[in-house]
Motif scaffolding. Structure first.
Motif, PDB file in Angstrom:
ATOM      1  N   ASN A  45       0.838  -1.189   0.000  1.00 29.23           N
ATOM      2  CA  ASN A  45       0.000   0.000   0.000  1.00 29.23           C
ATOM      3  C   ASN A  45       0.878   1.245   0.000  1.00 29.23           C
ATOM      4  O   ASN A  45       2.037   1.209   0.411  1.00 29.23           O
ATOM      5  N   MET A 101       0.324   5.532   0.866  1.00 26.75           N
ATOM      6  CA  MET A 101      -0.594   6.507   1.450  1.00 26.75           C
ATOM      7  C   MET A 101       0.088   7.864   1.533  1.00 26.75           C
ATOM      8  O   MET A 101       1.268   7.948   1.874  1.00 26.75           O
ATOM      9  N   ARG A 151      -7.052   3.036   9.224  1.00 25.89           N
ATOM     10  CA  ARG A 151      -6.489   3.099   7.867  1.00 25.89           C
ATOM     11  C   ARG A 151      -5.845   1.759   7.527  1.00 25.89           C
ATOM     12  O   ARG A 151      -5.306   1.063   8.389  1.00 25.89           O
ATOM     13  N   PHE A 152      -5.889   1.408   6.252  1.00 23.36           N
ATOM     14  CA  PHE A 152      -5.250   0.182   5.777  1.00 23.36           C
ATOM     15  C   PHE A 152      -3.756   0.210   6.086  1.00 23.36           C
ATOM     16  O   PHE A 152      -3.171  -0.788   6.498  1.00 23.36           O
ATOM     17  N   LYS A 207      -3.206   0.627  -5.194  1.00 26.18           N
ATOM     18  CA  LYS A 207      -2.927   2.044  -5.402  1.00 26.18           C
ATOM     19  C   LYS A 207      -1.715   2.292  -6.293  1.00 26.18           C
ATOM     20  O   LYS A 207      -1.695   3.264  -7.044  1.00 26.18           O
ATOM     21  N   ARG A 227      -7.492  -0.680   0.439  1.00 30.82           N
ATOM     22  CA  ARG A 227      -8.384  -1.829   0.636  1.00 30.82           C
ATOM     23  C   ARG A 227      -9.202  -2.080  -0.623  1.00 30.82           C
ATOM     24  O   ARG A 227      -9.619  -3.193  -0.887  1.00 30.82           O
ATOM     25  N   SER A 264      -8.604   4.273  -1.109  1.00 35.81           N
ATOM     26  CA  SER A 264      -8.099   3.334  -0.102  1.00 35.81           C
ATOM     27  C   SER A 264      -7.450   2.132  -0.761  1.00 35.81           C
ATOM     28  O   SER A 264      -7.966   1.591  -1.746  1.00 35.81           O
TER      29      SER A 264
END
Length: 182
Positions: A31, A33, A56-57, A94, A90, A88
């Motif tokens: 991930n 972010m 948050r993931f 991304k 999830r 997200s």
């Protein structure tokens, strides 16, 4: 003359640091972010802290793996940085969705982001739940930066670092000044 600032915006007075893309990995998931809440904590050992929202993931992945990478975004990544903060991990991959490239880091299992200007790899040494965020204290175990933009232990003016001012507002650095000697 000064004006009153609403308490819910007070942190924006202090927080205009470089926009970071924090990467994490656990359970076969990676991930990325957008992160603006970070701070150095200690010089010996080399510790820094990042605040990531509860639920948050990224909080889950860092909590499970005990590792993360802070990737310094340049101004050329403004569109990706803004999009990264709106979806997200999830729900989507991304890296693929935002068209950024995950590359192996030198020490930790979390990937680095190829398009970023620099990377700081960390292992979590402490975690604190503080209000609506997790504070991850990470020990720096490796760091790298573009050799043409990070020279002599400092960013050069051409680096054009991206800073988050709050909401959908950013600032691009480009002028470094040294105060006169007193």
């Amino acid at each position: 003359m000064k004006k009153a600032v609403p308490i819910q915006s007070a942190h924006r007075i202090l927080n205009a640091g470089s926009v970071l893309l924090v990467t994490s990995a656990a359970r076969g998931h990676t991930n990325i972010m957008t992160l603006a809440w970070q701070t150095p904590i200690s010089a010996q050992p080399r510790l820094l802290g990042i605040a990531v929202g509860n639920g948050r993931f990224t909080t889950e992945l860092i909590g499970e793996s005990g590792e993360f990478v802070l990737n310094v975004a340049g101004a050329d990544l403004l569109t990706q940085v803004a999009r990264c903060g709106r979806v997200s991990g999830r729900d989507v991959d991304k890296f693929q969705d935002i068209e950024l490239t995950a590359v192996p880091s030198s020490v930790v299992g979390a990937p680095s982001t190829e398009e970023c200007l620099a990377h700081v790899e960390c292992r979590v040494v402490e975690t604190h739940v503080i209000g609506d965020h997790h504070l991850f204290v990470g020990e720096i175990v490796a760091a790298s930066a573009r050799d043409d933009l990070f020279v002599g232990g400092h960013w050069v003016e051409d680096a054009e670092l991206l800073h988050h001012l709050g909401g959908n507002q950013y600032y691009i650095s480009g002028r470094r000044v040294t105060p006169p000697e007193s």
